[in-house]
Design a protein around this motif. Sequence first.
Motif, PDB file in Angstrom:
ATOM      1  N   CYS A   1      25.092   0.911 -32.481  1.00 11.45           N
ATOM      2  CA  CYS A   1      24.717   1.244 -31.299  1.00 11.45           C
ATOM      3  C   CYS A   1      23.236   1.205 -31.293  1.00 11.45           C
ATOM      4  CB  CYS A   1      25.241   2.646 -31.074  1.00 11.45           C
ATOM      5  SG  CYS A   1      24.514   3.503 -29.532  1.00 11.45           S
TER       6      CYS A   1
ATOM      7  N   CYS B   1      21.299   2.118 -28.111  1.00 16.24           N
ATOM      8  CA  CYS B   1      20.979   2.482 -26.839  1.00 16.24           C
ATOM      9  C   CYS B   1      19.609   2.633 -26.717  1.00 16.24           C
ATOM     10  CB  CYS B   1      21.867   3.845 -26.570  1.00 16.24           C
ATOM     11  SG  CYS B   1      21.715   5.283 -27.654  1.00 16.24           S
TER      12      CYS B   1
ATOM     13  N   CYS C   1      17.725   4.313 -31.445  1.00 13.67           N
ATOM     14  CA  CYS C   1      18.423   5.440 -31.024  1.00 13.67           C
ATOM     15  C   CYS C   1      18.858   6.186 -32.474  1.00 13.67           C
ATOM     16  CB  CYS C   1      19.795   5.065 -30.338  1.00 13.67           C
ATOM     17  SG  CYS C   1      21.080   4.674 -31.273  1.00 13.67           S
TER      18      CYS C   1
ATOM     19  N   CYS D   1      21.792   7.425 -32.514  1.00 15.09           N
ATOM     20  CA  CYS D   1      23.350   7.991 -32.581  1.00 15.09           C
ATOM     21  C   CYS D   1      23.961   7.462 -33.833  1.00 15.09           C
ATOM     22  CB  CYS D   1      23.972   6.690 -31.627  1.00 15.09           C
ATOM     23  SG  CYS D   1      23.730   7.156 -29.826  1.00 15.09           S
TER      24      CYS D   1
ATOM     25  N   CYS E   1      30.482   3.791 -28.522  1.00 13.38           N
ATOM     26  CA  CYS E   1      29.531   4.902 -29.489  1.00 13.38           C
ATOM     27  C   CYS E   1      29.802   6.291 -28.775  1.00 13.38           C
ATOM     28  CB  CYS E   1      28.125   4.484 -29.186  1.00 13.38           C
ATOM     29  SG  CYS E   1      27.167   5.603 -29.953  1.00 13.38           S
TER      30      CYS E   1
ATOM     31  N   CYS F   1      27.837   8.052 -27.394  1.00  7.91           N
ATOM     32  CA  CYS F   1      26.967   8.216 -26.178  1.00  7.91           C
ATOM     33  C   CYS F   1      27.380   7.296 -25.244  1.00  7.91           C
ATOM     34  CB  CYS F   1      25.607   7.581 -26.691  1.00  7.91           C
ATOM     35  SG  CYS F   1      25.331   5.708 -26.796  1.00  7.91           S
TER      36      CYS F   1
HETATM   37 ZN   LIG Z   1      24.998   5.433 -29.057  1.00  9.61          ZN
END
Ligand SMILES: [Zn+2]
Length: 141
Positions: A113, A115, A119, A121, A131, A133
Amino acid sequence: MKIYGLLVAALLMTLVGCAAMDTEAKGDRQDALYACDCGPQCKCNTVGTKPGKCACGAPLKGGHVIKTEGNEALMCTCGPDCQCKLDPNDPTKCGCGKVVKRVDLKGSGVYFCNCGGSCMCNTVSDKPGECKCGMQLKKVD
Ligand SMILES: [Zn+2]
Ligand SMILES: [Zn+2]
Ligand SMILES: [Zn+2]
């Protein structure tokens, strides 16, 4: 009870993370990453989501992702079971005191991920998916 717990965990794991499943399903963590670390000047850039061996012969070192920037994962190499986080006062270091290792996920086959291009995450996987998210994990060839 146990089966019910596992079902709920499977359904909710993308929302609630791993806190509730730590004892039952440690292997389901999504931030574990294994990379070659055959020396301070290691240029192998071998990385994967499972333990293994690098082309140079060294065993891959287990760690966990603490941040993703572009195609690069910043990982702490103190082990896949560790929960430490990026040092908020020193972005080159992990909270455990170790220097953060940067690994390029491009061409590694690892889905991750990122994002917003950067990120926390910390989700990596060997297969496509979503993910926590809500974004689709991506792979860069
Ligand atoms: Zn994410
Ligand atoms: Zn190597
Ligand atoms: Zn650490």
